[in-house]
Design a protein around this motif. Sequence first.
Motif, PDB file in Angstrom:
ATOM      1  N   UNK A  74      14.580  40.146 -18.579  1.00 48.09           N
ATOM      2  CA  UNK A  74      14.091  39.562 -17.328  1.00 48.09           C
ATOM      3  C   UNK A  74      13.901  38.065 -17.529  1.00 48.09           C
ATOM      4  N   UNK A  75      14.513  37.278 -16.658  1.00 48.71           N
ATOM      5  CA  UNK A  75      14.387  35.816 -16.715  1.00 48.71           C
ATOM      6  C   UNK A  75      14.535  35.285 -15.298  1.00 48.71           C
ATOM      7  N   UNK A  76      13.984  34.111 -15.072  1.00 49.67           N
ATOM      8  CA  UNK A  76      14.004  33.529 -13.736  1.00 49.67           C
ATOM      9  C   UNK A  76      14.657  32.152 -13.762  1.00 49.67           C
ATOM     10  N   UNK A  77      15.194  31.774 -12.608  1.00 48.59           N
ATOM     11  CA  UNK A  77      15.793  30.447 -12.444  1.00 48.59           C
ATOM     12  C   UNK A  77      15.313  29.861 -11.127  1.00 48.59           C
ATOM     13  N   UNK A  78      15.059  28.575 -11.141  1.00 48.43           N
ATOM     14  CA  UNK A  78      14.559  27.875  -9.958  1.00 48.43           C
ATOM     15  C   UNK A  78      15.687  27.026  -9.346  1.00 48.43           C
ATOM     16  N   UNK A  79      16.015  27.326  -8.071  1.00 46.73           N
ATOM     17  CA  UNK A  79      16.950  26.501  -7.306  1.00 46.73           C
ATOM     18  C   UNK A  79      16.135  25.743  -6.262  1.00 46.73           C
ATOM     19  N   UNK A  80      15.926  24.476  -6.506  1.00 47.83           N
ATOM     20  CA  UNK A  80      15.074  23.687  -5.607  1.00 47.83           C
ATOM     21  C   UNK A  80      15.760  23.428  -4.269  1.00 47.83           C
ATOM     22  N   UNK A  81      17.075  23.250  -4.300  1.00 45.86           N
ATOM     23  CA  UNK A  81      17.827  22.970  -3.071  1.00 45.86           C
ATOM     24  C   UNK A  81      18.903  24.039  -2.899  1.00 45.86           C
ATOM     25  N   UNK A  82      18.467  25.258  -2.652  1.00 48.87           N
ATOM     26  CA  UNK A  82      19.375  26.398  -2.659  1.00 48.87           C
ATOM     27  C   UNK A  82      20.119  26.585  -1.353  1.00 48.87           C
ATOM     28  N   UNK A  83      19.385  26.581  -0.245  1.00 47.62           N
ATOM     29  CA  UNK A  83      19.977  26.945   1.039  1.00 47.62           C
ATOM     30  C   UNK A  83      19.825  25.804   2.037  1.00 47.62           C
ATOM     31  N   UNK A  84      20.911  25.419   2.651  1.00 50.35           N
ATOM     32  CA  UNK A  84      20.866  24.395   3.698  1.00 50.35           C
ATOM     33  C   UNK A  84      20.346  25.043   4.976  1.00 50.35           C
ATOM     34  N   UNK A  85      19.227  24.556   5.456  1.00 45.09           N
ATOM     35  CA  UNK A  85      18.651  25.109   6.688  1.00 45.09           C
ATOM     36  C   UNK A  85      18.953  24.248   7.910  1.00 45.09           C
ATOM     37  N   UNK A  86      19.222  22.976   7.693  1.00 43.75           N
ATOM     38  CA  UNK A  86      19.573  22.056   8.792  1.00 43.75           C
ATOM     39  C   UNK A  86      20.669  21.133   8.278  1.00 43.75           C
ATOM     40  N   UNK A  87      21.949  21.497   8.494  1.00 39.71           N
ATOM     41  CA  UNK A  87      23.042  20.671   7.990  1.00 39.71           C
ATOM     42  C   UNK A  87      23.188  19.364   8.762  1.00 39.71           C
ATOM     43  N   UNK A  88      23.896  18.435   8.161  1.00 31.62           N
ATOM     44  CA  UNK A  88      24.132  17.136   8.769  1.00 31.62           C
ATOM     45  C   UNK A  88      24.921  17.247  10.069  1.00 31.62           C
ATOM     46  N   UNK A  89      25.892  18.167  10.092  1.00 33.44           N
ATOM     47  CA  UNK A  89      26.679  18.373  11.308  1.00 33.44           C
ATOM     48  C   UNK A  89      27.991  17.620  11.331  1.00 33.44           C
ATOM     49  N   UNK A  90      28.401  17.047  10.207  1.00 39.14           N
ATOM     50  CA  UNK A  90      29.710  16.410  10.096  1.00 39.14           C
ATOM     51  C   UNK A  90      30.199  16.585   8.671  1.00 39.14           C
ATOM     52  N   UNK A  91      31.517  16.545   8.437  1.00 42.51           N
ATOM     53  CA  UNK A  91      32.059  16.927   7.130  1.00 42.51           C
ATOM     54  C   UNK A  91      31.629  16.048   5.962  1.00 42.51           C
ATOM     55  N   UNK A  92      31.411  14.750   6.207  1.00 40.84           N
ATOM     56  CA  UNK A  92      30.991  13.851   5.137  1.00 40.84           C
ATOM     57  C   UNK A  92      30.439  12.576   5.757  1.00 40.84           C
TER      58      UNK A  92
END
Length: 311
Positions: free
Chosen positions: A254-272
Amino acid sequence: MMDVAIVGAGIAGIACARRLAGAGLVPVLFDKGRGIGGRVATRRADGLQFDHGAQYVTVRGDAFAAVLDAAETREAVARWQDGSGRGRWVGTPGMSSLAKALAQGLEVRQRAEVTALRPDEGAWMLRVRDAWHRAARVVVTVPAPQVAGLLGADHPLVAPLAAVGFAPSLTLMAALSAPAPFVTRCDPDDPLSWIAQDSSKPGRPASDAVAWVAQASAAFSRRHLEDDPDDIAAAMLPLLCDRLGTAPDRAVHAAAHRWRYAHVTAPLGQPCLAAADGTLCLAGDWCLGPRVEAAWTSGTAAADTLLERMP
């Protein structure tokens, strides 16, 4: 001087490098980690392995479908029959295999964290450890909240990033010598919002124990984000065992990992995002949404933007 320096060897950075290399340029990828792929990652320990970041890949567009078809031909990906009835692809023998296949032939400098960027007479200087490197153009593919630390809070491209939102994710990697009651379980309202029988994926190594990956909800992850990894694992393991109908003493790892920026909840809305002079682009899944395909699309768009603006 490098043609293009790409900060981050996740899927967006790799996609950008592939498009630029195909156009005859020589991009160089810099990544702070010992592996590549960002959250398309696989952790190995004690003869076990776990896809502790992105669990699978989905496809919406023809361009990315062609990428996966080519990867499948090279046996770097396969379809995962997880019982959902949805088209889900996984890297084989681990999710990181997809990133490695896509990065083949590219120059990637690992354990090479870029800590500062500064303009320099129409080009860019990058600081890596105690050395400075010069590049004609730069593409930054780190999570949006980390961009200001490289460019400075007053850079014109930083202000639009304030609207981009992320949720963290804590991941438990566990192996249990107990029967597997299901392949996947998804419940956004549960403290463990995603549970997957990782060893059910194609190409995974045989083991006497069943490998599981459990990812915590955003609420649970925020509450425990700064906890020690051992404490995170200790908090998540009983929850996993409860959902599996077994006891924590059946766990052999058993081990854990921390993803601080895992899921985008509000994207920028343009490709780059691109600077006016065409020498700097920002890209990542945070531009379009929380999918591997979005990262690929964004990185490709950044490369196309640089190519279009080259003299």
